[in-house]
Enzyme design. Sequence first.
Site, PDB file in Angstrom:
ATOM      1  CG  HIS A 134      -2.124  -0.894   1.039  1.00 25.37           C
ATOM      2  ND1 HIS A 134      -3.340  -0.478   0.530  1.00 25.37           N
ATOM      3  CD2 HIS A 134      -2.271  -2.211   1.316  1.00 25.37           C
ATOM      4  CE1 HIS A 134      -4.185  -1.492   0.517  1.00 25.37           C
ATOM      5  NE2 HIS A 134      -3.567  -2.570   0.984  1.00 25.37           N
ATOM      6  CG  ASP A 141      -6.957  -3.356   1.538  1.00 32.39           C
ATOM      7  OD1 ASP A 141      -6.381  -4.127   0.749  1.00 32.39           O
ATOM      8  OD2 ASP A 141      -6.447  -2.962   2.597  1.00 32.39           O
ATOM      9  CD  GLU A 203      -4.485  -9.396   2.948  1.00 30.64           C
ATOM     10  OE1 GLU A 203      -4.812  -8.325   2.401  1.00 30.64           O
ATOM     11  OE2 GLU A 203      -3.479  -9.514   3.650  1.00 30.64           O
ATOM     12  CG  HIS A 206      -4.208  -6.576  -0.871  1.00 30.36           C
ATOM     13  ND1 HIS A 206      -3.600  -5.639  -0.065  1.00 30.36           N
ATOM     14  CD2 HIS A 206      -3.366  -6.720  -1.931  1.00 30.36           C
ATOM     15  CE1 HIS A 206      -2.468  -5.232  -0.607  1.00 30.36           C
ATOM     16  NE2 HIS A 206      -2.298  -5.891  -1.740  1.00 30.36           N
TER      17      HIS A 206
HETATM   18  C1  LIG Z   1      -4.165  -6.461   6.097  1.00 31.33           C
HETATM   19  C2  LIG Z   1      -4.583  -5.812   4.845  1.00 31.33           C
HETATM   20  N1  LIG Z   1      -5.318  -4.608   5.073  1.00 31.33           N
HETATM   21  C3  LIG Z   1      -3.448  -5.555   3.887  1.00 31.33           C
HETATM   22  O1  LIG Z   1      -3.405  -4.508   3.290  1.00 31.33           O
HETATM   23  N2  LIG Z   1      -2.545  -6.542   3.710  1.00 31.33           N
HETATM   24  C4  LIG Z   1      -1.451  -6.363   2.825  1.00 31.33           C
HETATM   25  C5  LIG Z   1      -0.686  -7.625   2.551  1.00 31.33           C
HETATM   26  C6  LIG Z   1      -0.528  -5.289   3.314  1.00 31.33           C
HETATM   27  O2  LIG Z   1      -0.300  -5.108   4.516  1.00 31.33           O
HETATM   28  O3  LIG Z   1       0.043  -4.630   2.420  1.00 31.33           O
HETATM   29 ZN   LIG Z   2      -4.476  -4.375   1.224  1.00 23.78          ZN
END
Ligand SMILES: C[C@@H](N)C(=O)N[C@H](C)C(=O)O
Ligand SMILES: [Zn+2]
Length: 229
Positions: A134, A141, A203, A206
């Site tokens: 991110h 997400d 997930e 995501h």
């Molecule tokens: C946990 C979730 N919101 C998420 O974004 N997971 C990915 C792998 C991340 O932390 O980048």
């Molecule tokens: Zn994510």
Amino acid sequence: MRPYHQILILECGEPLVEIPLELFAVESPHPYAKLGAIYGDYSPYYLRQSVVNNLIQAQSYLESLRPHWRMQIFDGYRPVAVQQFMVDYSFATAIQERGWVEAELTPQQRQEIWQAVYEIWAVPSLDKKTPPPHSTGAAVDVTLVDDRGRVVDMGSPIDELSERSHPDYYAHNEQPAAQQYHTHRQLLCDVMLKAGFQRNPKEWWHFCYGDQMWAWLSNQPTAMYGRVI
Ligand SMILES: C[C@@H](N)C(=O)N[C@H](C)C(=O)O
Ligand SMILES: [Zn+2]
């Protein structure tokens, strides 16, 4: 290190731009800001320009299949400091849920919690070769909102530390509710993949475009986006 961290990043320099939120549904206030996460120059509703374009495409595919449905943006750009904040929050919550106290954790208990946390959260790495997805502005997400404005039940909340977060968790469950969850997860995945995204194998919510995870999942030799700041 995750397998996708081996992918070379050739930063293309595309800017972060604001997501046109009027085209989407949005959780307000933002779930991490509500917990106290501090954002700098950009809000979580920023992404790279091409990622925003693809998201608009995905919304339009969704509407062609399900008139008046919306993608709901849960989270987009996330500075490394916010990644760290959420990892710490998730660690503290996991301890609480087990009825444990941090100061009294055995090394095994500590290890169990970190393993659960890093099952879904990326490491808040400041190394430019291994950015959290991110923090590149290339990961988003999302979930679905139906034609009556209700958030669709996907069978588990976003960010849950459990196997229910796995995209195919309900695939082989014959219960009618489970089949509905799977159908909706598939619908979300179909419109996002059609728009060029890849889905995180762990997930259901995501998706990414142009970062290391995307390159790794789509057999591209390099990624286009590295950490923004
Ligand atoms: C946990 C979730 N919101 C998420 O974004 N997971 C990915 C792998 C991340 O932390 O980048
Ligand atoms: Zn994510």
